[in-house]
Design an enzyme around this catalytic site. Structure first.
Site, short mmCIF file in Angstrom:
data_model
loop_
_atom_site.label_atom_id
_atom_site.label_comp_id
_atom_site.label_asym_id
_atom_site.label_seq_id
_atom_site.Cartn_x
_atom_site.Cartn_y
_atom_site.Cartn_z
N LEU A 10 22.31 -8.97 19.12
CA LEU A 10 22.68 -9.54 17.83
C LEU A 10 22.60 -11.07 17.84
CD1 LEU A 10 23.83 -8.28 15.10
CD2 LEU A 10 26.07 -9.03 15.92
N SER A 11 22.72 -11.67 19.00
CA SER A 11 22.81 -13.12 19.14
C SER A 11 21.44 -13.79 19.19
CB SER A 11 23.57 -13.46 20.43
OG SER A 11 23.33 -14.79 20.83
#
Length: 222
Positions: A10-11
Site C-alpha cells: 500500500l505504501s
C-alpha cells in the site's frame, strides 16, 4: 546473504524501493510489515530502524531506511551502469533535486490527505490540501516538458519515485486530465522501466480499494 526489503504494498515509498531493486534485476527477499496492524512498532523492527518507517533494507547487516536513500544506494552498489543514478555531478544533482521534490512536496501532499482518511476516520479531503496536490502536479508537468522524463533524457530513480507517487495519486482518484505530459510519462514508465508496472499493480489496487472503503464519492475530483 540475501537483500531483505521490509515492505508494505500500500505504501508508495515501499514500491519506490522495490521498483528500483527490480529495475536493477536484483533478487530481494520481501518481508511484509503491515502498517494497518502497527507491525512497524514491533520491538525488533524499531531496533533495526529507530524511526520505525517503511521501507527498510537489510543488506547483509547494513540497515537503510527512507526510499530515496535505498534507491540511490542500490543503484550505486549494484547497478551495471549509472543510467538510473548518474555519477556526473551536473546530471546527478538534477536527479537529486527531483528526488527531493518527491520527498518534500509530492509525496507529503499525498500523505496529508490519505493519513486522515486511513487513520483518523475522515471521509473527505480539505480543499486546500486537494489544491496543493494539483499544484504539485503542475510543477511535475513542467519538469517533463523538455524531454518527457523528470531529470534528463532517460529514466532515472527520480522517475521511479515520482511515478510511483503520481500513479498512487491517480489510483486515489486524482484526475490527470489537465496533465497530458504526466499521462504520457506514466505510460512510458510502465513500458520502459523493467518490472515497473507489475511491481506497482498490487499496491495501486490496494490503494483504490482502501479509498473506496472510506468515502462514498471521489473526494479528489477537482
Amino acid at each position: 546473504m540475501p537483500i531483505v526489503l521490509y515492505h508494505f504494498p500500500l505504501s508508495p515509498p515501499c514500491r519506490t524501493a522495490l521498483c528500483t531493486a527490480k529495475a536493477l534485476g536484483l533478487d530481494v527477499t520481501i518481508k511484509i510489515v503491515n502498517l494497518m496492524e502497527r507491525e512497524h512498532l514491533n520491538e525488533d523492527y524499531v531496533k533495526m530502524n529507530p524511526e520505525h518507517t517503511i521501507p527498510s533494507l537489510d543488506d547483509n547487516g547494513l540497515f537503510i531506511w527512507h526510499s530515496h536513500a535505498i534507491a540511490t544506494y542500490l543503484v550505486s552498489k549494484y547497478g551495471k551502469d549509472d543510467s538510473l543514478y548518474p555519477k556526473d555531478p551536473a546530471k546527478r544533482v538534477v536527479v537529486d533535486q527531483r528526488l527531493y521534490f518527491d520527498a518534500t512536496t509530492l509525496f507529503p501532499r499525498l500523505r496529508a490527505t490519505t493519513f486522515p482518511l486511513m487513520f483518523l476516520g475522515k471521509s473527505d479531503v480539505e480543499p486546500d490540501k486537494k489544491a496543493a496536490i494539483y499544484d504539485a502536479l503542475g510543477i511535475l508537468e513542467k519538469f517533463l516538458e523538455p524531454t518527457g522524463w523528470v531529470a534528463g533524457d532517460h529514466a532515472t530513480v527520480a522517475d521511479i519515485a515520482c511515478a510511483v507517487t503520481t500513479a498512487t495519486l491517480q489510483a486515489m482518484g486524482v484526475v490527470l486530465d489537465a496533465y497530458p505530459k504526466i499521462r504520457e510519462w506514466l505510460q512510458r514508465c510502465n513500458s520502459t522501466i523493467p518490472h515497473f508496472e507489475e511491481e506497482n499493480k498490487e499496491g495501486l489496487k490496494d490503494v483504490t480499494e482502501a479509498i473506496k472503503s472510506r468515502v462514498t464519492y471521489n473526494v479528489y475530483a477537482p
